[in-house]
Design an enzyme around this catalytic site. Structure first.
Site, PDB file in Angstrom:
ATOM      1  N   SER A 124       0.834  -1.194   0.000  1.00 46.08           N
ATOM      2  CA  SER A 124       0.000   0.000   0.000  1.00 46.08           C
ATOM      3  C   SER A 124       0.871   1.246   0.000  1.00 46.08           C
ATOM      4  O   SER A 124       1.983   1.246   0.545  1.00 46.08           O
ATOM      5  CB  SER A 124      -0.849  -0.021   1.278  1.00 46.08           C
ATOM      6  OG  SER A 124      -1.421   1.244   1.512  1.00 46.08           O
ATOM      7  N   TYR A 148      -1.587  -1.230  10.968  1.00 44.66           N
ATOM      8  CA  TYR A 148      -1.849  -1.715   9.601  1.00 44.66           C
ATOM      9  C   TYR A 148      -0.655  -1.391   8.700  1.00 44.66           C
ATOM     10  O   TYR A 148      -0.131  -2.271   7.996  1.00 44.66           O
ATOM     11  CB  TYR A 148      -3.128  -1.076   9.034  1.00 44.66           C
ATOM     12  CG  TYR A 148      -3.302  -1.314   7.550  1.00 44.66           C
ATOM     13  CD1 TYR A 148      -3.650  -2.564   7.065  1.00 44.66           C
ATOM     14  CD2 TYR A 148      -3.088  -0.275   6.627  1.00 44.66           C
ATOM     15  CE1 TYR A 148      -3.784  -2.790   5.698  1.00 44.66           C
ATOM     16  CE2 TYR A 148      -3.223  -0.495   5.262  1.00 44.66           C
ATOM     17  CZ  TYR A 148      -3.569  -1.757   4.806  1.00 44.66           C
ATOM     18  OH  TYR A 148      -3.688  -1.972   3.452  1.00 44.66           O
ATOM     19  N   LYS A 152       2.192  -3.952   6.769  1.00 43.53           N
ATOM     20  CA  LYS A 152       2.552  -3.971   5.345  1.00 43.53           C
ATOM     21  C   LYS A 152       4.072  -3.851   5.192  1.00 43.53           C
ATOM     22  O   LYS A 152       4.689  -4.559   4.394  1.00 43.53           O
ATOM     23  CB  LYS A 152       1.850  -2.832   4.594  1.00 43.53           C
ATOM     24  CG  LYS A 152       0.364  -3.020   4.451  1.00 43.53           C
ATOM     25  CD  LYS A 152       0.035  -4.133   3.452  1.00 43.53           C
ATOM     26  CE  LYS A 152      -1.413  -4.532   3.489  1.00 43.53           C
ATOM     27  NZ  LYS A 152      -1.703  -5.798   2.831  1.00 43.53           N
TER      28      LYS A 152
HETATM   29  P1  NAD Z   1     -10.920  -7.177   1.447  1.00 43.37           P
HETATM   30  O1  NAD Z   1     -11.093  -7.169   2.910  1.00 43.37           O
HETATM   31  O2  NAD Z   1     -12.099  -6.915   0.588  1.00 43.37           O
HETATM   32  O3  NAD Z   1     -10.244  -8.545   0.971  1.00 43.37           O
HETATM   33  C1  NAD Z   1      -9.375  -9.277   1.788  1.00 43.37           C
HETATM   34  C2  NAD Z   1      -9.835 -10.729   1.741  1.00 43.37           C
HETATM   35  O4  NAD Z   1      -8.953 -11.517   2.549  1.00 43.37           O
HETATM   36  C3  NAD Z   1     -11.246 -10.936   2.303  1.00 43.37           C
HETATM   37  O5  NAD Z   1     -11.987 -11.712   1.381  1.00 43.37           O
HETATM   38  C4  NAD Z   1     -11.017 -11.670   3.609  1.00 43.37           C
HETATM   39  O6  NAD Z   1     -12.080 -12.543   3.919  1.00 43.37           O
HETATM   40  C5  NAD Z   1      -9.726 -12.410   3.327  1.00 43.37           C
HETATM   41  N1  NAD Z   1      -8.917 -12.742   4.510  1.00 43.37           N
HETATM   42  C6  NAD Z   1      -8.524 -11.926   5.508  1.00 43.37           C
HETATM   43  N2  NAD Z   1      -7.773 -12.585   6.395  1.00 43.37           N
HETATM   44  C7  NAD Z   1      -7.671 -13.864   5.947  1.00 43.37           C
HETATM   45  C8  NAD Z   1      -7.026 -15.041   6.419  1.00 43.37           C
HETATM   46  N3  NAD Z   1      -6.319 -15.037   7.549  1.00 43.37           N
HETATM   47  N4  NAD Z   1      -7.136 -16.179   5.699  1.00 43.37           N
HETATM   48  C9  NAD Z   1      -7.833 -16.200   4.545  1.00 43.37           C
HETATM   49  N5  NAD Z   1      -8.471 -15.116   4.049  1.00 43.37           N
HETATM   50  C10 NAD Z   1      -8.396 -13.967   4.741  1.00 43.37           C
HETATM   51  O7  NAD Z   1      -9.756  -6.098   1.113  1.00 43.37           O
HETATM   52  P2  NAD Z   1      -9.284  -5.512  -0.288  1.00 43.37           P
HETATM   53  O8  NAD Z   1      -9.662  -4.095  -0.321  1.00 43.37           O
HETATM   54  O9  NAD Z   1      -9.674  -6.395  -1.374  1.00 43.37           O
HETATM   55  O10 NAD Z   1      -7.704  -5.557  -0.064  1.00 43.37           O
HETATM   56  C11 NAD Z   1      -6.923  -6.653  -0.503  1.00 43.37           C
HETATM   57  C12 NAD Z   1      -5.487  -6.431  -0.074  1.00 43.37           C
HETATM   58  O11 NAD Z   1      -5.018  -5.182  -0.609  1.00 43.37           O
HETATM   59  C13 NAD Z   1      -5.302  -6.338   1.438  1.00 43.37           C
HETATM   60  O12 NAD Z   1      -4.103  -6.972   1.788  1.00 43.37           O
HETATM   61  C14 NAD Z   1      -5.193  -4.842   1.680  1.00 43.37           C
HETATM   62  O13 NAD Z   1      -4.438  -4.549   2.829  1.00 43.37           O
HETATM   63  C15 NAD Z   1      -4.497  -4.375   0.428  1.00 43.37           C
HETATM   64  N6  NAD Z   1      -4.746  -2.969   0.120  1.00 43.37           N
HETATM   65  C16 NAD Z   1      -6.038  -2.536   0.010  1.00 43.37           C
HETATM   66  C17 NAD Z   1      -6.286  -1.186  -0.260  1.00 43.37           C
HETATM   67  C18 NAD Z   1      -7.697  -0.694  -0.365  1.00 43.37           C
HETATM   68  O14 NAD Z   1      -7.897   0.520  -0.299  1.00 43.37           O
HETATM   69  N7  NAD Z   1      -8.710  -1.512  -0.548  1.00 43.37           N
HETATM   70  C19 NAD Z   1      -5.216  -0.305  -0.436  1.00 43.37           C
HETATM   71  C20 NAD Z   1      -3.917  -0.793  -0.336  1.00 43.37           C
HETATM   72  C21 NAD Z   1      -3.688  -2.133  -0.062  1.00 43.37           C
HETATM   73  C1  UD1 Z   2      -6.828   5.316   3.854  1.00 44.37           C
HETATM   74  C2  UD1 Z   2      -5.896   4.870   4.942  1.00 44.37           C
HETATM   75  C3  UD1 Z   2      -4.629   4.330   4.314  1.00 44.37           C
HETATM   76  C4  UD1 Z   2      -4.961   3.184   3.365  1.00 44.37           C
HETATM   77  C5  UD1 Z   2      -5.939   3.723   2.326  1.00 44.37           C
HETATM   78  C6  UD1 Z   2      -6.310   2.611   1.386  1.00 44.37           C
HETATM   79  C7  UD1 Z   2      -6.382   6.278   6.887  1.00 44.37           C
HETATM   80  C8  UD1 Z   2      -5.899   7.364   7.766  1.00 44.37           C
HETATM   81  N1  UD1 Z   2      -5.612   5.986   5.828  1.00 44.37           N
HETATM   82  O1  UD1 Z   2      -6.183   6.278   3.101  1.00 44.37           O
HETATM   83  O2  UD1 Z   2      -3.750   3.861   5.294  1.00 44.37           O
HETATM   84  O3  UD1 Z   2      -3.813   2.706   2.722  1.00 44.37           O
HETATM   85  O4  UD1 Z   2      -7.103   4.226   2.990  1.00 44.37           O
HETATM   86  O5  UD1 Z   2      -7.623   2.486   1.178  1.00 44.37           O
HETATM   87  O6  UD1 Z   2      -7.425   5.680   7.112  1.00 44.37           O
HETATM   88  N2  UD1 Z   2     -12.323  11.669   3.499  1.00 44.37           N
HETATM   89  C9  UD1 Z   2     -13.318  12.543   3.891  1.00 44.37           C
HETATM   90  N3  UD1 Z   2     -14.464  12.027   4.441  1.00 44.37           N
HETATM   91  C10 UD1 Z   2     -14.653  10.679   4.610  1.00 44.37           C
HETATM   92  C11 UD1 Z   2     -13.624   9.800   4.203  1.00 44.37           C
HETATM   93  C12 UD1 Z   2     -12.468  10.327   3.666  1.00 44.37           C
HETATM   94  O7  UD1 Z   2     -13.188  13.754   3.750  1.00 44.37           O
HETATM   95  O8  UD1 Z   2     -15.702  10.272   5.120  1.00 44.37           O
HETATM   96  C13 UD1 Z   2     -11.099  12.218   2.865  1.00 44.37           C
HETATM   97  C14 UD1 Z   2      -9.824  11.921   3.626  1.00 44.37           C
HETATM   98  O9  UD1 Z   2      -9.545  12.943   4.539  1.00 44.37           O
HETATM   99  C15 UD1 Z   2      -8.799  11.859   2.476  1.00 44.37           C
HETATM  100  C16 UD1 Z   2      -9.607  11.328   1.293  1.00 44.37           C
HETATM  101  O10 UD1 Z   2     -10.969  11.570   1.619  1.00 44.37           O
HETATM  102  O11 UD1 Z   2      -8.357  13.167   2.157  1.00 44.37           O
HETATM  103  C17 UD1 Z   2      -9.409   9.843   1.062  1.00 44.37           C
HETATM  104  O12 UD1 Z   2      -9.659   9.127   2.270  1.00 44.37           O
HETATM  105  P1  UD1 Z   2      -9.702   7.530   2.312  1.00 44.37           P
HETATM  106  O13 UD1 Z   2     -10.581   7.032   1.242  1.00 44.37           O
HETATM  107  O14 UD1 Z   2     -10.004   7.147   3.702  1.00 44.37           O
HETATM  108  O15 UD1 Z   2      -8.233   7.113   1.912  1.00 44.37           O
HETATM  109  P2  UD1 Z   2      -6.816   7.567   2.555  1.00 44.37           P
HETATM  110  O16 UD1 Z   2      -6.991   8.493   3.662  1.00 44.37           O
HETATM  111  O17 UD1 Z   2      -5.966   8.001   1.427  1.00 44.37           O
END
Ligand code: NAD
Ligand code: UD1
Length: 337
Positions: A124, A148, A152
């Site tokens: 991330s 978190y 990572k």
């Molecule tokens: P998500 O929660 O929708 O998907 C994660 C999946 O992993 C879920 O289906 C959950 O049931 C499964 N899971 C969790 N722990 C497990 C375990 N111990 N064994 C087996 N399955 C397990 O999340 P996502 O948004 O799809 O994110 C996927 C990956 O990307 C995560 O590692 C997350 O940290 C990373 N990531 C997500 C974002 C984001 O904004 N969504 C941003 C940066 C990184």
């Molecule tokens: C958040 C996480 C970050 C993670 C990322 C991935 C926090 C502090 N950071 O990032 O660690 O990797 O998600 O999904 O949670 N905002 C509003 N109102 C809301 C929600 C968000 O104004 O209700 C604003 C936030 O201040 C930010 C932007 O929208 O400026 C994006 O927010 P968000 O979607 O939560 O993502 P990040 O903060 O970038």
């Protein structure tokens, strides 16, 4: 190739499964469904034909996972499984380290026993902390401000150390910026539990009438309109980045690190305006205090992925909001029947 996808029933995993199936790969999905539903996999198979087996399993169960690698001839792993809520990680640090770090170590042990040494990991942009400038390149200093983020960073370190110790491994760290939107079919999308923390799902739930208004966290940042700026990337573009990573590195050992973002920033108010256009209704909002831990702006320099992976994001902000709205409006309660 046969690819084992951990967390494949989740938001990014399900979209990646669609792209992998469409590219002709065979899939084994391992997910304990702690933050997803098996229905997502049914929907994946409605969109794309192909071979996909879902195994309900916790990746921390090393013995069961080892058996999966023994019975399936897996070529590579894409590792999404983990917990991802930043606020919750501060309240439940041990759960987060156990799942994200412990789960990955268990996976690596099972992979090694099964002679599988290619892994693509979901990292991330949070590993850059509060960057000293934007756009962010992969060689920026790394840090974290919450469990978190540390989980990572720890996994990145484990993977780098593993590769340094045994050059047969191909590890690819994909640092995602802000994934949003949904598959254009409207069949799969993000299905958060409870009140969403992230901007796009929050706005979607205001639009569908579940939440009364958007709370904009601060309008006094040093940005063009005072609100936070992020690099939102369409989840389908992101999913395709995983295919590009596998195409390039499945058979090239080494440690490879890429930003997956668009390279441009969008403010909170710009995102709100784009969503209003997509859903053709007003999104009421109020300005509230900054959210602790938030940074002013964050966007990627995605040129390394463009050059080395021949990948770049192609979808626009309107694609993100239109597809996000299609998913939300057709599935107001997510995968809940
Ligand atoms: P998500 O929660 O929708 O998907 C994660 C999946 O992993 C879920 O289906 C959950 O049931 C499964 N899971 C969790 N722990 C497990 C375990 N111990 N064994 C087996 N399955 C397990 O999340 P996502 O948004 O799809 O994110 C996927 C990956 O990307 C995560 O590692 C997350 O940290 C990373 N990531 C997500 C974002 C984001 O904004 N969504 C941003 C940066 C990184
Ligand atoms: C958040 C996480 C970050 C993670 C990322 C991935 C926090 C502090 N950071 O990032 O660690 O990797 O998600 O999904 O949670 N905002 C509003 N109102 C809301 C929600 C968000 O104004 O209700 C604003 C936030 O201040 C930010 C932007 O929208 O400026 C994006 O927010 P968000 O979607 O939560 O993502 P990040 O903060 O970038």
């Amino acid at each position: 190739m046969k690819i084992l996808v951990t967390g494949g029933a989740g938001y990014i995993g399900s979209h990646t499964c669609v792209e992998l199936l469409e590219a002709g790969h065979d899939l084994v999905v391992v997910d304990n469904l702690c933050n997803s539903k098996a229905a997502a996999i049914d929907r994946v198979l409605e969109i794309a034909d192909g071979s996909l087996r879902l195994i309900e399993l916790d990746i921390r169960d090393t013995a069961a996972l080892t058996e999966v690698f023994q019975s399936e001839r897996v070529d590579a792993v894409i590792h999404f499984a983990g917990l991802k809520a930043v606020g919750e990680s501060t309240d439940l640090p041990v759960e987060y380290y156990d799942n994200n770090v412990g789960g990955t170590i268990s996976l690596l042990q099972a992979m090694d026993a099964g002679d599988v040494r290619t892994i693509v990991f979901s990292s991330s942009a949070t590993v850059y902390g509060d960057p000293h400038q934007v756009p962010i390149t992969e060689d920026f200093p790394l840090t974290a401000t919450n469990p978190y983020g540390w989980s990572k960073l720890m996994v990145e370190q484990v993977l780098k150390d593993l590769q340094a110790s045994d050059e047969r491994w191909s590890i690819t760290l994909l640092r995602y910026f802000n994934p949003v939107g949904a598959h254009p079919s409207g069949l799969i999308g993000e299905d958060p539990n409870g009140i969403p923390n992230n901007l796009m799902p929050y706005i979607s739930q205001v639009a569908i009438g579940k939440l009364d208004r958007l709370r904009v966290f601060g309008d006094d940042y040093p940005t063009r309109d005072g609100t936070g700026v992020r690099d939102y990337i369409h989840v389908v573009d992101l999913a395709q980045g995983h295919l590009a990573a596998l195409d390039t590195h499945a058979t090239t050992p080494g440690a490879h690190i890429y930003n997956l973002g668009t390279g441009s920033g969008v403010s909170v108010l710009e995102m709100r305006a784009a969503f209003e256009e997509a859903c053709e209704q007003a999104i009421p909002y109020e300005i509230v205090d900054r959210r602790p831990g938030d940074i002013a702006e964050c966007w990627a320099d995605p040129s390394r992925a463009r050059v080395a992976l021949n990948w770049q994001a192609t979808k626009s902000l309107m694609d993100m909001t239109r597809d996000g709205w299609r998913w939300q409006s057709r599935n107001p309660d997510g995968y809940q029947e």
